[in-house]
Design a protein around this motif. Structure first.
Motif, PDB file in Angstrom:
ATOM      1  N   ILE A  72       0.843  -1.212   0.000  1.00 58.59           N
ATOM      2  CA  ILE A  72       0.000   0.000   0.000  1.00 58.59           C
ATOM      3  C   ILE A  72       0.876   1.259   0.000  1.00 58.59           C
ATOM      4  O   ILE A  72       0.608   2.222  -0.725  1.00 58.59           O
ATOM      5  CB  ILE A  72      -0.948  -0.002   1.227  1.00 58.59           C
TER       6      ILE A  72
ATOM      7  N   ASP B 132      11.779   3.239   5.153  1.00 59.08           N
ATOM      8  CA  ASP B 132      11.417   1.813   5.100  1.00 59.08           C
ATOM      9  C   ASP B 132      12.646   0.981   5.454  1.00 59.08           C
ATOM     10  O   ASP B 132      13.756   1.282   5.022  1.00 59.08           O
ATOM     11  CB  ASP B 132      10.902   1.464   3.696  1.00 59.08           C
TER      12      ASP B 132
ATOM     13  N   SER C  39       2.552  -7.216   8.380  1.00 54.34           N
ATOM     14  CA  SER C  39       1.148  -7.140   7.954  1.00 54.34           C
ATOM     15  C   SER C  39       0.461  -8.479   7.690  1.00 54.34           C
ATOM     16  O   SER C  39      -0.723  -8.492   7.358  1.00 54.34           O
ATOM     17  CB  SER C  39       1.060  -6.286   6.679  1.00 54.34           C
TER      18      SER C  39
ATOM     19  N   TYR D  19      -1.385 -10.457  14.887  1.00 54.79           N
ATOM     20  CA  TYR D  19      -1.323  -9.272  14.012  1.00 54.79           C
ATOM     21  C   TYR D  19      -2.361  -8.230  14.436  1.00 54.79           C
ATOM     22  O   TYR D  19      -2.030  -7.069  14.683  1.00 54.79           O
ATOM     23  CB  TYR D  19      -1.550  -9.669  12.542  1.00 54.79           C
TER      24      TYR D  19
ATOM     25  N   LYS E 179      -1.906  -4.429  15.987  1.00 53.64           N
ATOM     26  CA  LYS E 179      -2.433  -3.218  15.353  1.00 53.64           C
ATOM     27  C   LYS E 179      -3.397  -2.503  16.305  1.00 53.64           C
ATOM     28  O   LYS E 179      -3.414  -1.273  16.371  1.00 53.64           O
ATOM     29  CB  LYS E 179      -3.145  -3.553  14.031  1.00 53.64           C
TER      30      LYS E 179
HETATM   31  P1  NAD Z   1       3.401  -4.679   3.530  1.00 54.77           P
HETATM   32  O1  NAD Z   1       3.764  -5.827   4.407  1.00 54.77           O
HETATM   33  O2  NAD Z   1       3.238  -4.890   2.075  1.00 54.77           O
HETATM   34  O3  NAD Z   1       4.495  -3.509   3.704  1.00 54.77           O
HETATM   35  C1  NAD Z   1       5.003  -3.135   4.950  1.00 54.77           C
HETATM   36  C2  NAD Z   1       6.218  -2.239   4.708  1.00 54.77           C
HETATM   37  O4  NAD Z   1       6.709  -1.842   6.001  1.00 54.77           O
HETATM   38  C3  NAD Z   1       7.355  -2.950   3.979  1.00 54.77           C
HETATM   39  O5  NAD Z   1       7.893  -2.104   2.970  1.00 54.77           O
HETATM   40  C4  NAD Z   1       8.384  -3.197   5.076  1.00 54.77           C
HETATM   41  O6  NAD Z   1       9.729  -3.193   4.599  1.00 54.77           O
HETATM   42  C5  NAD Z   1       8.120  -2.032   6.017  1.00 54.77           C
HETATM   43  N1  NAD Z   1       8.506  -2.326   7.392  1.00 54.77           N
HETATM   44  C6  NAD Z   1       8.200  -3.428   8.122  1.00 54.77           C
HETATM   45  N2  NAD Z   1       8.762  -3.363   9.336  1.00 54.77           N
HETATM   46  C7  NAD Z   1       9.427  -2.174   9.385  1.00 54.77           C
HETATM   47  C8  NAD Z   1      10.186  -1.527  10.380  1.00 54.77           C
HETATM   48  N3  NAD Z   1      10.398  -2.100  11.583  1.00 54.77           N
HETATM   49  N4  NAD Z   1      10.712  -0.313  10.115  1.00 54.77           N
HETATM   50  C9  NAD Z   1      10.517   0.267   8.903  1.00 54.77           C
HETATM   51  N5  NAD Z   1       9.820  -0.317   7.913  1.00 54.77           N
HETATM   52  C10 NAD Z   1       9.280  -1.522   8.151  1.00 54.77           C
HETATM   53  O7  NAD Z   1       2.105  -4.061   4.173  1.00 54.77           O
HETATM   54  P2  NAD Z   1       0.803  -3.422   3.474  1.00 54.77           P
HETATM   55  O8  NAD Z   1      -0.125  -4.500   3.127  1.00 54.77           O
HETATM   56  O9  NAD Z   1       1.244  -2.463   2.446  1.00 54.77           O
HETATM   57  O10 NAD Z   1       0.179  -2.636   4.714  1.00 54.77           O
HETATM   58  C11 NAD Z   1       0.603  -1.304   5.021  1.00 54.77           C
HETATM   59  C12 NAD Z   1      -0.153  -0.831   6.246  1.00 54.77           C
HETATM   60  O11 NAD Z   1      -1.554  -0.842   5.985  1.00 54.77           O
HETATM   61  C13 NAD Z   1       0.056  -1.693   7.486  1.00 54.77           C
HETATM   62  O12 NAD Z   1       0.126  -0.849   8.600  1.00 54.77           O
HETATM   63  C14 NAD Z   1      -1.188  -2.575   7.536  1.00 54.77           C
HETATM   64  O13 NAD Z   1      -1.493  -2.932   8.854  1.00 54.77           O
HETATM   65  C15 NAD Z   1      -2.227  -1.622   6.968  1.00 54.77           C
HETATM   66  N6  NAD Z   1      -3.376  -2.273   6.291  1.00 54.77           N
HETATM   67  C16 NAD Z   1      -3.146  -3.218   5.315  1.00 54.77           C
HETATM   68  C17 NAD Z   1      -4.247  -3.769   4.647  1.00 54.77           C
HETATM   69  C18 NAD Z   1      -4.071  -4.788   3.551  1.00 54.77           C
HETATM   70  O14 NAD Z   1      -5.073  -5.363   3.083  1.00 54.77           O
HETATM   71  N7  NAD Z   1      -2.856  -5.069   3.082  1.00 54.77           N
HETATM   72  C19 NAD Z   1      -5.547  -3.371   4.992  1.00 54.77           C
HETATM   73  C20 NAD Z   1      -5.730  -2.427   5.998  1.00 54.77           C
HETATM   74  C21 NAD Z   1      -4.622  -1.868   6.631  1.00 54.77           C
END
Ligand code: NAD
Ligand code: DAU
Length: 350
Positions: free
Chosen positions: A14, A35, A87, A157, A161
């Protein structure tokens, strides 16, 4: 409005769509992508904008206070959009502590840095925390999650959150930090890591591997195209009220098995395979522990107060998504090598 925006997790699924939207839409803003590049972070997601004059990448872990201080000192952000997180629910069942470190402690570390750096003078500042509908737990056959639904997380998870959401609100109530939050339903679209249902199954249909459907396959999710989530984040960041929460969803509920069958049908057509080829790969497997039965978001607050609504239908979004994976085989090959294979073996065997 803030003009120097620190976006965490911008190399992820995202986050990369949010970065692209902001870099292209707001040339007078400066966008800093922070990141750690975990297994889920991939700078290939941002190739098209990486040389933009208003974009900077900082490789750092949100658990690293020294790095956060340096980045705040160097770039002087006046806005934060916090997406960095572990995530994936299945991984949280295998390694819950990783989720506590990044999602809870990392978020508090970031809150502390913003608060200290902004020196408690919060005018013109904004801290936006991006969260999930999973904090609300599971619904029965009917009803929707609203912004006032009681928190009831069931997986490590969602518990992590939920904890991070509570800390963000606590920093607002205790220190006056100008926060805004959103809780979104399941996203899908380009650049989605193939450990999650839709990209995993697209990859397995392409390669002819089994499609592991958990339990009876009647679990329900509310799916939203990732670019519509990015647009909603833009809307909430700019127009959301401080201290408020906005639920974001697609008004688009699908039982997993129905979604998988639709995916199989669309992919049979696109791959020129006989009808029914994909469905033969469906394999029912052991259920996910603590599996939430149904999620469904009531997104009327963001719709009525901020005017946001999804722009594509599910069929359009899914078709665009499949096309993207078929056109970006190299991206897929890169992400499914290395540690992905170890995880796959641990989760699904073989
Ligand atoms: P993702 O796992 O694809 O990406 C997470 C990113 O965070 C990665 O680039 C990773 O390198 C980085 N990251 C992880 N740990 C880190 C740290 N300690 N320090 C710095 N960077 C770090 O996740 P996503 O699916 O893109 O989700 C992004 C956000 O949106 C999250 O907070 C998730 O909870 C929330 N969210 C996701 C969804 C979904 O359907 N994917 C839905 C609602 C909310
Ligand atoms: O609801 C928002 C959440 O959606 C986000 O906060 C999470 O970051 C995101 O990963 C997603 O969580 P889910 O657990 O709903 O997504 P996942 O793609 O892992 O699973 C979707 C559904 O498909 C769920 O009911 C479990 C099922 N499933 C998943 C996988 C990976 C299967 O049946 N088989 C599988 O192999």
């Amino acid at each position: 409005m803030p003009k120097v925006i620190l976006i965490t997790g911008g190399a992820g699924f995202i986050g990369s769509h949010v970065i692209r939207l902001f870099v292209n839409k707001y040339p007078d803003y400066r966008i800093i992508n922070l990141d750690a590049l975990t297994y889920a972070g991939n700078l290939e997601n941002l190739r098209d904008i990486e040389k933009a004059p208003n974009y900077v990448f900082e490789k750092a872990d949100i658990l690293d206070t020294t790095a956060l201080n340096r980045i705040f000192e160097t770039h002087q952000p006046d806005g934060v959009i916090h997406l960095a997180a572990e995530s994936h629910v299945d991984r949280s069942i295998l390694s819950p502590l990783d989720f506590v470190y990044t999602n809870v402690i990392g978020t508090v570390n970031l809150l502390n840095t913003a608060r200290e750096f902004w020196k408690n003078d919060f005018s013109g500042k904004r801290f936006y925390h991006v969260s999930t509908d999973e904090v609300y737990g599971a619904l029965g056959e009917s009803g929707f999650f609203t912004e006032t639904t009681r928190y009831d997380p069931h997986s490590p998870y969602s518990a992590s959150k939920a904890a991070s959401d509570h800390f963000v609100r606590a920093y607002h109530d205790t220190y006056g930090l100008p926060v805004v939050l959103s809780n979104c339903s399941n996203n899908y679209g380009p650049n989605h890591f193939p450990e999650k249902l839709i990209p995993l199954f697209i990859n397995n249909i392409i390669t002819g591997k089994p499609l592991p459907v958990y339990g009876d396959g009647l679990y329900t999710r509310d799916w939203l195209f990732v670019k519509d989530h990015a647009a909603a984040i833009d809307t909430v960041f700019h127009n959301g009220k401080t201290g408020e929460t906005y639920n974001i969803g697609g008004f688009n509920e699908w039982k997993n098995i129905d979604l998988v069958k639709l995916l199989c049908r669309l992919m049979d057509e696109k791959l020129g395979r006989p009808a029914g080829t994909g469905e033969k790969l469906i394999t029912y497997v052991k259920d996910r522990p603590g599996h939430d039965r149904r999620y469904a978001i009531d997104a009327s607050k963001i719709n009525q107060e901020l005017g946001w609504k999804p722009s594509v239908t599910f069929e359009e979004g899914l078709s665009l998504t499949i096309d993207w994976y078929m056109d970006n085989k190299e991206w897929l090959e890169h992400v499914v090598s290395g540690s992905y294979l170890e995880y796959y073996k641990q989760q699904y065997g073989g």
